[in-house]
Design a protein around this motif. Structure first.
Motif, short mmCIF file in Angstrom:
data_model
loop_
_atom_site.label_atom_id
_atom_site.label_comp_id
_atom_site.label_asym_id
_atom_site.label_seq_id
_atom_site.Cartn_x
_atom_site.Cartn_y
_atom_site.Cartn_z
N GLY A 203 136.59 76.98 43.92
CA GLY A 203 137.71 76.12 44.24
C GLY A 203 138.17 75.96 45.66
N HIS A 204 137.55 76.64 46.63
CA HIS A 204 138.05 76.56 48.00
C HIS A 204 137.07 75.90 48.96
CE1 HIS A 204 141.79 78.92 47.47
NE2 HIS A 204 141.11 79.46 46.48
N SER A 205 136.02 75.30 48.42
CA SER A 205 135.06 74.53 49.23
C SER A 205 134.41 75.36 50.32
CB SER A 205 135.76 73.30 49.86
OG SER A 205 136.42 72.54 48.87
N ASP A 206 134.24 76.65 50.05
CA ASP A 206 133.68 77.53 51.08
C ASP A 206 132.48 78.33 50.61
OD1 ASP A 206 134.98 79.24 49.33
OD2 ASP A 206 136.33 80.13 50.83
N VAL A 207 131.96 78.03 49.42
CA VAL A 207 130.84 78.83 48.92
C VAL A 207 130.03 78.02 47.92
CG1 VAL A 207 132.24 79.84 47.04
CG2 VAL A 207 130.21 81.06 47.86
N LEU A 208 128.71 78.16 47.98
CA LEU A 208 127.82 77.65 46.94
C LEU A 208 127.64 78.74 45.90
CD1 LEU A 208 125.03 75.92 49.08
CD2 LEU A 208 126.82 74.78 47.78
N PHE A 209 127.79 78.38 44.63
CA PHE A 209 127.65 79.40 43.59
C PHE A 209 127.43 78.74 42.23
CE2 PHE A 209 128.34 83.61 41.78
CZ PHE A 209 127.92 84.41 42.83
N GLY A 210 126.94 79.51 41.27
CA GLY A 210 126.76 79.01 39.92
C GLY A 210 126.61 80.15 38.93
N HIS A 211 126.73 79.83 37.64
CA HIS A 211 126.51 80.86 36.63
C HIS A 211 125.97 80.26 35.34
CE1 HIS A 211 130.52 79.68 34.91
NE2 HIS A 211 130.00 80.13 33.77
N VAL A 212 125.36 81.11 34.55
CA VAL A 212 124.90 80.79 33.20
C VAL A 212 125.54 81.80 32.26
CG1 VAL A 212 122.93 80.51 31.64
CG2 VAL A 212 122.68 79.98 34.09
N SER A 213 126.04 81.33 31.13
CA SER A 213 126.61 82.22 30.11
C SER A 213 125.98 81.90 28.76
CB SER A 213 128.13 82.08 30.02
OG SER A 213 128.76 82.48 31.22
N ALA A 214 125.83 82.94 27.94
CA ALA A 214 125.30 82.76 26.58
C ALA A 214 125.70 83.95 25.73
CB ALA A 214 123.78 82.60 26.59
N ARG A 215 125.82 83.72 24.42
CA ARG A 215 126.12 84.80 23.48
C ARG A 215 124.88 85.28 22.75
NH1 ARG A 215 131.67 81.74 21.46
NH2 ARG A 215 132.79 82.10 23.41
N ASN A 216 123.77 84.62 23.00
CA ASN A 216 122.49 85.03 22.45
C ASN A 216 121.84 86.01 23.43
OD1 ASN A 216 119.52 84.96 22.18
ND2 ASN A 216 119.87 83.42 20.60
#
Length: 372
Positions: A203-216
């Motif tokens: 939210g602060h336009s200062d970092v590239l990032f990502g995530h993946v979530s799963a319950r399997n």
């Protein structure tokens, strides 16, 4: 609805206190930035931190926090597209059949065209608004992005997941635009969810990032294995910045969504705007689906102006709009998406509404509209 609100609030509490609950006396509330390529590893290498590419304590703190919000195991990545790639690699085998939104984030389609088709991956593209009516029985993976970027069309995640699962396929939802706080995609039946945390989550336009979530467990283990073997690992300083931003996600979204609703109503009645797309407007094509599966309609608005020049004037002349690509930041920003080749009119503007004081934001935008 009350149960949904209670679950959301519980997850927010767990997210905010995910690290705090595990601390012993004298430990820092914020996660330390562990810049480590090497860890002490005498004897057998059966340790959580054998080497810097395998895991990192700063990543783990962030993954625990996002995982509390998703109510699922989470693996973080150095960008949204790194997360997208990991999810695709975890879900697909050679000669798989994939259904993609033709109006979703264009880079996913480019990735499929330039790299995955060479492995005999068969890709079909369908507009998000048509997903609910499409025959889903032939696909190994159905990829959704709802609300779509940049057109803000929606589709029914729960219904699509039910039909896809009945045919033996998997569903992955790119939830960047909504975040897990506004749209719990895994609760709705998705097998995987991905996000570009570069946007609203950090939210602060200062970092590239990502995530993946799963319950399997098997799926998320494949995601984690892809990160380790491909080397698609985030920096610990970047993980810290994403963690810091995540802590204020709820309060930022409350302001952003409230501002967006107010602005959508302004645009709806202003003669300089030819059309408005916003899932919170009662006559918007996305309203019914968004109301069913989202806690709030979000903070992104689509605006259609008469032509390219008018759209550019609106963006560049308004003192409350930062001209930039990407979205989800503290500052309101806008861009004319046709410049990237998106299938939208030349005068279409994607406006990402920020956290500015509402009256000042409304005044600045209204005054600019009056000059167009």
């Amino acid at each position: 609805m009350r149960k949904d609100i209670e679950a959301r609030n519980r997850r927010m509490m767990e997210m905010l206190h995910a690290r705090a609950a595990k601390l012993t006396r004298g430990e820092s509330l914020t996660p330390p930035i562990v810049n480590a390529a090497k860890y002490a590893l005498p004897g057998d290498p059966d340790h959580a931190f054998p080497y810097g590419r395998f895991d990192n304590p700063t990543w783990q703190s962030l993954e625990a926090a996002i995982g509390a919000l998703e109510d699922a195991e989470t693996v973080c990545f150095p960008s949204g597209m790194a997360a997208v790639t990991a999810a695709i690699m975890a879900a697909l085998k050679p000669k798989a059949k994939v259904l993609l939104p033709s109006d979703g984030y264009y880079t996913v389609r480019v990735l499929m065209d330039e790299f995955f088709r060479q492995h005999d991956i068969e890709v079909t593209e369908v507009a998000t608004a048509d997903m609910d009516r499409h025959d889903l029985s032939a696909y190994d993976l159905v990829w959704l992005e709802t609300p779509s970027n940049p057109g803000l069309d929606t589709c029914d995640i729960a219904a699509i997941a039910e039909h896809t699962h009945a045919a033996g396929g998997l569903v992955c939802v790119d939830n960047t635009t909504a975040t897990p706080l506004l749209q719990p995609t895994l609760d709705l039946g998705a097998d995987l969810t991905v996000s570009s945390d570069t946007k609203a989550l950090a939210g602060h336009s200062d970092v590239l990032f990502g995530h993946v979530s799963a319950r399997n467990g098997d799926l998320i283990e494949r995601v984690r294995q892809w990160r380790k073997l491909s080397g698609s690992t985030p920096g610990p300083a970047e993980a810290y910045l994403a963690y810091r931003g995540l802590m204020t996600l709820e309060v930022r979204l409350e302001r952003m969504c409230a501002n967006a609703m107010a602005l959508a109503n302004l645009f709806y009645t202003h003669p300089a705007v030819q059309a408005v797309r916003f899932p919170g407007l009662a006559d918007d094509p996305s309203y019914a689906t968004a109301t069913k599966q989202m806690a709030q309609p979000g903070f992104v608005i689509g605006l259609s102006f008469a032509d390219k020049a008018t759209a550019e004037r609106f963006i560049t002349e308004c003192p409350a709009i930062f001209a930039a690509t990407s979205f989800g930041g503290v500052q309101t920003s806008g861009e004319r998406r046709a410049r990237w080749g998106d299938d939208v009119a030349e005068g279409y503007v994607r406006l990402s509404v920020g956290c500015e004081p509402r009256d000042a934001l409304m005044s600045a935008i209204s005054e600019t509209l009056d000059t167009l």
